[in-house]
Design a protein around this motif. Structure first.
Motif, short mmCIF file in Angstrom:
data_model
loop_
_atom_site.label_atom_id
_atom_site.label_comp_id
_atom_site.label_asym_id
_atom_site.label_seq_id
_atom_site.Cartn_x
_atom_site.Cartn_y
_atom_site.Cartn_z
N HIS A 2 -5.88 -2.37 -0.28
CA HIS A 2 -5.07 -2.12 -1.47
C HIS A 2 -4.60 -3.44 -2.05
CE1 HIS A 2 -3.59 2.13 0.00
NE2 HIS A 2 -4.89 2.05 -0.11
N HIS B 68 -7.35 0.64 -5.05
CA HIS B 68 -7.57 1.20 -3.72
C HIS B 68 -9.07 1.23 -3.41
CE1 HIS B 68 -3.46 3.11 -3.56
NE2 HIS B 68 -3.63 3.03 -4.87
N PHE C 4 -8.87 0.88 4.73
CA PHE C 4 -8.31 0.81 3.38
C PHE C 4 -8.03 -0.64 3.00
CE2 PHE C 4 -7.22 5.01 4.85
CZ PHE C 4 -7.21 5.82 3.73
#
Length: 356
Positions: free
Chosen positions: A351, A157, A349
């Motif tokens: 991921h 992450h 973000f």
């Protein structure tokens, strides 16, 4: 912060970086049987892991054996906070280090989670190196428990966090990011990941329902009936997203915190605190996840914009992020929000996850 170069987004230089890797495995009864009791299992596992981490210069590592989901946020003071379903870690990567175990006596965990927090400066530049160190540490731990056949699910992450109104508040310095996908970034730095992996990029932001918003929308709010208000916000959000070709979006206003997941791995689900939103980024017609309860007025509205496969460019997610920023500015411009005094925190973000 619009850019003439559509594939580069300019983000304030006071943006905060976070990078962490979560590896989890499901301990079998045979695994627990190797130890005198549950507590000694966790303690011995932690001692072995922390010794390995010292060798690989991994300085902020946690063993979580209470079946709570870790959430990581930046903060100048290091501390952790637990709820029924979550364990929140606040830390500053530049300064904070520590090896710690989190468990409850006699609780046999369904999953044991190993949390590795990146430390130091230049987290994005050193991301591939950090992932390689964690991978080596996990391999070493797996060798220690070779007979138990540990199998990890690894989730990497990264996120950038900043105030969309930073420039209005006087912070004019910015840095141009292309926001390349993690897989090619890591490959270019000799960090090999499995070809079978899942990757997602998305933006989240939240807007508290302040007194000013309640006053502005008082005609749409009735005690026990806030449907018209939620629909008004939802319509504005979805209309702006449609105008900017943002096709995979979520709106959560039921008191729970959204968690974004790939539909390849997880299905949408919820508990008292968390609302899991699963997206299929390959869906050609887009996906909308809208969750609110008309009879209750929540404290904070949460918004999510997920990059689809069409948004994934070789050069990066800069164009997607520029469109997301434009949408956020237009949406907040419709609301009684004072950009000089209020923050609207945006998180980008990235991921990547795989089975190891």
């Amino acid at each position: 912060m619009a850019s003439m170069n559509l594939h580069r987004v300019y983000i304030p230089t006071n943006a905060r970086n976070n990078h962490y890797i979560l590896a989890e495995f499901k301990p079998s009864d045979a695994f627990f049987d190797c130890f005198d009791d549950v507590e000694s299992c966790y303690q011995r596992l932690a001692r072995k892991l922390f010794a390995i981490c010292d060798e690989h210069e991994l300085f902020n590592v946690h063993v979580i054996a209470n079946d709570k989901l870790p959430i990581v946020r930046y903060h100048d003071e290091a501390h952790s906070l637990q709820t029924d379903k979550q364990i929140l870690f606040f830390y500053n990567p530049k300064y904070h280090e520590g090896h710690k175990i989190h468990y409850e006596a006699d609780h046999k965990a369904r999953k044991i989670r190993l949390l590795f927090l990146a430390t130091g400066d230049e987290l994005r530049a050193n991301a591939a190196s950090f992932h390689s160190k964690v991978k080596k540490a996990l391999d070493d731990l797996k060798e220690q428990y070779e007979q138990q056949g540990l199998s990890y699910k690894v989730r990497d992450h990264q996120h950038l966090t900043y105030d969309i109104f930073a420039k209005v508040k006087g912070h004019r310095e910015s840095y141009g990011y292309k926001l390349r996908s993690l897989y090619p970034r890591y490959q270019a730095r000799n960090c090999t990941l499995p070809e079978q992996h899942s990757e997602m990029s998305y933006v989240s932001f939240s807007i508290p329902i302040t007194r000013a918003i309640k006053t502005e929308y008082q005609s749409q709010m009735r005690p026990g009936d806030y449907t018209q208000f939620y629909r008004s916000i939802e319509d504005s959000f979805l209309t702006l997203c449609d105008q900017l070709q943002l096709t995979h979006v979520g709106f959560v206003a039921d008191g729970r915190q959204p968690l974004v997941r790939s539909s390849q791995i997880d299905k949408s689900d919820a508990n008292r605190e968390l609302q899991k939103l699963s997206f299929d980024t390959s869906a050609p017609d887009g996906q909308v996840r809208s969750i609110w309860e008309g009879e209750h007025l929540c404290d904070t509205m949460h918004f999510v914009v997920v990059a689809s496969d069409k948004d994934k460019k070789d050069v990066g997610y800069g164009k997607f992020m520029n469109n997301a920023e434009t949408m956020i500015r237009r949406l907040t411009g419709k609301l009684p929000i004072n950009p000089e005094k209020q923050d609207v925190i945006v998180r980008f973000f990235q991921h990547i996850s795989y089975q190891d």
